[in-house]
Design an enzyme around this catalytic site. Structure first.
Site: not given
Length: 186
Positions: A128, A133
């Site tokens: 995730h 990111r």
């Protein structure tokens, strides 16, 4: 067990989306020299454990901060940035010399101040984390760190992290109208 290929089995399980299985695998990273601006974003990933260097008990004797690439690229901006950092660190040192505890003097320090942090995440949370990111739209510093973390994870567990990275490498960009338009592979 005879006849079971662990990598093939794990690949099949992950490929089917049964990610609860990879929650049992944890990864720990020791990260140094990143900004507190980065760690403020990082701690939003709540399914993780963090141990960050204290500014309360650790007196910072030497100026240490992250300079954004955009500032480094502009000589005038870099001059303004450096002058401001010099003034902040000078004031911090003066307060400590006056007997002000480091925990109170630190109120002057900027988000660009460097820190060290230890991060532990399970593989599912890392997947995730990398989706968000490693994206081009993520802030540059945390994206650079995430890309390095992903490279390490792929070395250790290529089966789990084979398709890890920004969401756009697996399908449509979830950013919608804010999409950068350029899928990336870290």
């Amino acid at each position: 067990m005879e006849g079971i290929d662990p990598e093939r089995t794990l690949s099949r399980i992950v490929g089917m989306g049964h990610l609860s299985v990879v929650e049992h695998a944890t990864f720990t990273f020791s990260v140094s020299g990143v900004s507190r601006a980065l760690t403020h974003q990082l701690v939003r990933h709540r399914i993780a454990s963090f141990s960050q260097q204290s500014q309360r008990y650790v007196s910072l004797k030497e100026p240490s901060f992250v300079t954004p690439h955009t500032v480094e690229a502009d000589p005038e901006a870099l001059r303004v940035f450096d002058e401001t950092m010099d003034a902040i660190w000078d004031a911090y040192s003066k307060l400590e010399a006056m007997g002000i505890p480091a925990e109170d003097a630190r109120y002057l320090l900027p988000n660009g101040c460097t820190t060290n942090i230890t991060i532990t995440m399970n593989a599912r949370e890392l997947l995730h984390f990398f989706s968000l990111r490693c994206c081009n739209r993520a802030q540059w510093e945390i994206r650079e760190m995430a890309d390095q973390m992903l490279a390490l994870c792929k070395e250790v567990s290529p089966v789990i992290f084979a398709n890890a990275g920004p969401a756009c490498v697996r399908g449509p960009c979830p950013e919608g109208k804010k999409s950068c338009g350029h899928p990336r592979r870290p």
